[in-house]
Design a protein around this motif. Structure first.
Motif, PDB file in Angstrom:
ATOM      1  N   ASN A  39       5.829   6.077   4.859  1.00 11.96           N
ATOM      2  CA  ASN A  39       5.166   6.251   6.228  1.00 11.96           C
ATOM      3  C   ASN A  39       3.865   4.991   5.811  1.00 11.96           C
ATOM      4  OD1 ASN A  39       4.455   8.842   7.429  1.00 11.96           O
ATOM      5  ND2 ASN A  39       4.635   7.419   8.868  1.00 11.96           N
ATOM      6  N   SER A  40       4.012   4.190   4.427  1.00 15.01           N
ATOM      7  CA  SER A  40       2.852   3.580   4.035  1.00 15.01           C
ATOM      8  C   SER A  40       3.887   1.839   4.466  1.00 15.01           C
ATOM      9  CB  SER A  40       3.209   2.637   2.617  1.00 15.01           C
ATOM     10  OG  SER A  40       4.383   3.567   1.833  1.00 15.01           O
ATOM     11  N   VAL A  41       5.306   2.114   5.175  1.00  7.59           N
ATOM     12  CA  VAL A  41       5.550   0.848   5.659  1.00  7.59           C
ATOM     13  C   VAL A  41       6.270   0.955   7.529  1.00  7.59           C
ATOM     14  CG1 VAL A  41       8.389  -0.446   5.714  1.00  7.59           C
ATOM     15  CG2 VAL A  41       7.327   0.413   3.516  1.00  7.59           C
ATOM     16  N   ILE A  42       6.676   2.348   7.284  1.00  8.98           N
ATOM     17  CA  ILE A  42       6.916   2.835   9.236  1.00  8.98           C
ATOM     18  C   ILE A  42       5.082   3.314   9.986  1.00  8.98           C
ATOM     19  CG2 ILE A  42       8.372   4.347   9.869  1.00  8.98           C
ATOM     20  CD1 ILE A  42      10.079   2.443   9.120  1.00  8.98           C
ATOM     21  N   SER A  43       5.221   2.664  10.878  1.00 11.96           N
ATOM     22  CA  SER A  43       4.066   3.299  12.020  1.00 11.96           C
ATOM     23  C   SER A  43       3.876   4.677  12.238  1.00 11.96           C
ATOM     24  CB  SER A  43       3.795   2.212  12.424  1.00 11.96           C
ATOM     25  OG  SER A  43       4.677   1.748  13.782  1.00 11.96           O
ATOM     26  N   ARG A  44       5.032   4.677  12.070  1.00  8.84           N
ATOM     27  CA  ARG A  44       5.225   6.291  12.939  1.00  8.84           C
ATOM     28  C   ARG A  44       5.750   7.269  11.860  1.00  8.84           C
ATOM     29  NH1 ARG A  44       8.946   5.720  18.298  1.00  8.84           N
ATOM     30  NH2 ARG A  44       7.500   3.851  19.088  1.00  8.84           N
ATOM     31  N   ASN A  45       5.408   8.482  12.708  1.00  8.62           N
ATOM     32  CA  ASN A  45       5.809   9.853  11.679  1.00  8.62           C
ATOM     33  C   ASN A  45       7.093  10.191  11.421  1.00  8.62           C
ATOM     34  OD1 ASN A  45       4.801  12.173  10.341  1.00  8.62           O
ATOM     35  ND2 ASN A  45       4.573  13.377  12.327  1.00  8.62           N
ATOM     36  N   ILE A  46       7.394  10.380  10.029  1.00  3.88           N
ATOM     37  CA  ILE A  46       8.936  10.195  10.157  1.00  3.88           C
ATOM     38  C   ILE A  46       9.492  11.443  10.050  1.00  3.88           C
ATOM     39  CG2 ILE A  46      10.949   9.620   8.261  1.00  3.88           C
ATOM     40  CD1 ILE A  46       9.693   7.078   7.752  1.00  3.88           C
TER      41      ILE A  46
END
Lengths: 415, 369
Positions: free
Chosen positions: A92-99
């Motif tokens: 999540n530090s790279v991807i904006s959405r909730n994984i």
């Protein structure tokens, strides 16, 4: 009085509606990022793994007709982590959405990592995660899983979830890859008596592969050229007690899929040696498996005897030596030749598993369970030890449902 | 109309019984049975049912002597005021203990599979709240709602199992005797609690339309439920084989695994909704019976007002275990191993005392006169 009562009921209704959304497990589609494929590799750091996530963009392709967004259909990130469950937070530090792993379809493990004895303990975490479903697949890639996802660029099915679903489903139907879902993986480990086959894949084509028969390739060996994606799904990786130790070609995988009643193979197209040709020609046929195999065993004595009866329906698709199949004699010759050919292929493969693998490539011990009265007796028999010395006979029952369109002998031209 | 008469017909009674006992196939009972009897665990319901048949038959026979009397009244008549009270109190405590940890088990399932981040207390409180509301509505409502739901519940269970059989292999049920016939009988005799609910259901006798409806309803539900639990366990065994040992809630693992073809892959929510409705009914009926027992014990006539406070009490007891694993390994085995045998013994003692007192002869004479 009546009015207040109705009003109260209406008010209660509104309050109930508020409850429906929930507070803690509220999920917004907009806010989610779905991992479709998860790659697992060795990390340079000890005791860590390299996780690669293939994230699908739900917006792409969902629009009917034209329009749509210009966003890319996927995102791939790779990083080192302790395990792939807590990795969700790190990502999540790279991807904006909730994984989320809810739509996870495929695990791709690099061959190097799958051969590591530590692999099963790392992979066991799958069972702990509440989002991962047991019907997701496990595949072994020749190269590093991180590179595999990067190199895999499908031209037609750009949405990754569809691509993997179709690729895997059709591969299983053709029998060239095993039906290797997590459910089977963990069941096989739990049983401990047989080997597990995982689909074998690569996104890197070999430089100068030799040309073989239509199904004798493993992943990367098929020399397909043109405008295409280099990813190939063919053959299988063989696991013993959860650790990979060998591979099987597409043809061997297909043979095992025919032996194994628990997989759903449909009809498959194959080439078989033509008994009427002296030039080693081959004819094309469609094999259909509609009934289950009949397995009989005699487990008393030192060498267990196993009799496998495979019922197959065959449709002849080509006739290179122009034989007249309206004659009863020719039909008999053909039937016998096919039955012998398939039986030989099966027995050779089983011999190979007995001598080379020293393990059973599909849940054959299941069929032996009815010969024992209690679990203790069954455990005492110890299939892992007994299998290499077993005497296996394969018999194939052929029904030819169709000899092709032409009944009359055609004019022979050329050879 | 039935509602006006305020009594339960045979179909409502059977529905309640099927939902109460049959739902045991969908929680952690199969896993507990599997851990003891492995692949032969599907036989356990049959063996337990066979053993529990005797005390239940004796109990129903004893109770049929007394017209329109519920279990507690019969116990008090037969065993006297003081011993009767003590026995009733123990039954009430056991049943309360069972309902507390059964509801907690369901909460655990909901939290584990469907609402993973919601605090346990919230899920639990909602479950109890709905059950308390339902129980407060009274037995007639419980009966009609369970009659409405029972078809969907049973149907969805069978559809789930049928879809599961696509991945099942019948050979997994062998070796036929599992850990050995003796071990099976031993295990079956320890698992009488499977059918303990039928013992509690005798509390409802005065609310049924007739004695015959009660008798026939009980046996109908009894045999059907045995069959249902057994079929469910057999399917789990054939599907998961030895992997079942590591699965705490097989039904929910099954519905997460199955799919309706290629285009509708994740279908568990359809089954979940029906399952949760069946669960509501199960605990509503349970709660109502417990309230009835309490009212009977302490001579409270309008026992329906007790339901909210009892429900709160159960909620508080159910919250004691910290984690789901404590529930199924520490708290639940206690009741599972004692309730069934205890109830069986009570039924037997009741029959014996009634026989010695000559109650059966009296009844016969009464009939003749």
């Amino acid at each position: 009085m009546q009015k207040t009562k109705t009003l109260f009921k209406l008010w209660l209704f509104c309050v109930m509606v508020c409850l429906l959304s929930g507070c803690w497990d509220r999920e917004e589609l907009e806010d989610k990022s779905y991992v479709i494929g998860l790659g697992l590799d060795h990390s340079k750091e000890k005791d860590k793994i390299k996780v690669t996530m293939l994230l699908a963009n739900p917006e792409v392709g969902s629009m009917q007709g034209g329009g749509g967004s210009t966003e890319k259909p996927r995102e791939i990130i790779t990083f080192d982590a302790n395990d792939f469950i807590a990795a969700k937070a790190t990502a999540n530090s790279v991807i904006s959405r909730n994984i989320s792993y809810e739509l996870l379809r495929i695990f791709v493990v690099s061959e190097e990592f799958a051969r590591d004895p530590m692999f099963p303990t790392t992979f066991d975490e799958v069972l702990k995660d509440k989002e991962i479903r047991l019907n997701s697949y496990i595949a072994v890639s020749k190269e590093k899983a991180s590179q595999y996802f990067l190199k895999n660029k499908p031209r037609m099915e750009t949405r990754p979830h569809k691509y993997f679903q179709f690729m895997v489903d059709h591969g299983i139907e053709n029998g060239l890859i095993p039906d290797s879902n997590l459910f089977r993986y963990f069941n096989t480990i739990e049983r401990g008596s047989d080997l597990f086959l995982a689909m074998y894949t690569t996104a890197k084509r070999q430089k100068n592969p030799e040309i073989k028969r239509e199904d004798e390739y493993t992943a990367g060996e098929l020399n397909a050229t043109g405008e295409l994606d280099d990813t190939q799904f063919i053959g299988s990786a063989v696991f013993k007690n959860g650790v990979m130790f060998d591979t099987l070609t597409g043809q061997e995988t297909r043979t095992i899929n025919i032996l194994d009643d628990t997989t759903n193979i449909k009809d498959i197209l194959v080439n078989m040696p033509d008994p009427f040709s002296d030039k080693k020609r081959q004819f094309a046929a469609r094999i259909m498996k509609t009934e289950n195999n009949k397995v009989k065993m005699n487990l008393k004595g030192i060498t267990p005897k196993i009799f496998i009866n495979i019922p197959l329906q065959i449709e002849i698709m080509s006739n290179p030596s122009m034989v007249d199949f309206s004659k009863e004699k020719n039909q008999q010759i053909l039937k016998k030749s096919i039955a012998d050919h398939i039986a030989k292929v099966n027995e050779d493969l089983l011999k190979k598993t007995q001598t080379k693998f020293k393990g059973i490539p599909y849940p054959l011990p299941l069929y032996s369970k009815k010969y024992f009265a209690t679990i203790q007796e069954y455990k005492k028999f110890n299939w892992a030890k007994a299998y290499p010395r077993a005497d296996i006979k394969v018999k194939v029952d052929i029904t030819i449902v169709d000899y092709g369109n032409r009944t009359k002998k055609a004019k022979r031209l050329g050879g | 109309m039935k509602q006006q008469s305020g009594k339960l017909g045979i179909r409502e009674f059977v529905s309640i019984a099927v939902l109460m006992v049959g739902s045991k196939a969908t929680e952690d009972t199969p896993a507990i049975l599997y851990s003891q009897a492995q692949n032969a665990s599907w036989m356990i319901p049959f063996i337990s049912a066979g053993i529990f048949f005797i005390p239940l038959y004796l109990l129903i026979k004893t109770m049929s002597v007394y017209d329109e009397k519920d279990l507690f009244s019969v116990i008090k008549i037969i065993l006297g005021k003081y011993i009767g009270f003590l026995v009733c109190l123990i039954i009430f405590i056991m049943s309360s203990y069972a309902v507390s940890f059964d509801t907690r088990t369901y909460t655990n399932i909901i939290r584990a599979f469907y609402f993973t981040t919601t605090p346990t207390l919230i899920v639990y409180a909602l479950l109890i709240l709905i059950c308390a509301y339902g129980a407060k509505k009274g037995l007639q409502h419980i009966g009609s709602v369970s009659y409405l739901i029972v078809f969907y519940g049973v149907l969805s269970l069978y559809i789930a199992l049928l879809l599961g059989t696509q991945n099942a292999n019948i050979n997994s049920m062998f070796p036929i005797w599992g850990p050995g016939p003796l071990a099976l009988v031993k295990e079956g005799s320890q698992k009488l609690t499977l059918f303990a609910d039928f013992f509690l259901l005798t509390m409802l006798v005065p609310y049924l339309t007739s004695k015959k409806a009660f008798k026939r309803g009980t046996w109908l539900a009894y045999f059907y439920v045995t069959f249902q639990i057994s079929i469910a366990i057999l399917t789990y065994v054939c599907m998961f084989d030895e992997g079942l040992a590591g699965i705490a809630y097989p039904f929910h693992t099954v519905i997460r695994f199955i799919s309706l073809g290629q285009y509708i892959p994740n279908v568990e929510i359809i089954f979940f909704i029906i399952w949760i409705m069946a669960a509501f009914i199960r605990f509503t009926a349970f709660l109502y019976i417990n309230a009835m027992m309490f009212g009977h014990l302490f001579k409270i006539k309008d026992f329906e007002y007790l339901i909210p406070s009892l429900a709160t009490l159960y909620l508080m007891i159910g919250m004691i275990p910290e984690a789901p694993i404590n529930v199924s390994l520490v708290f639940k085995p206690l009741i599972v191993s004692t309730a069934g045998p205890f109830f069986a013994v009570i039924s037997f003692v009741l029959w014996l005392v009634a026989l010695l007192k000559g109650e059966f002869k009296h009844a016969k004479n009464k009939d003749i006169i």
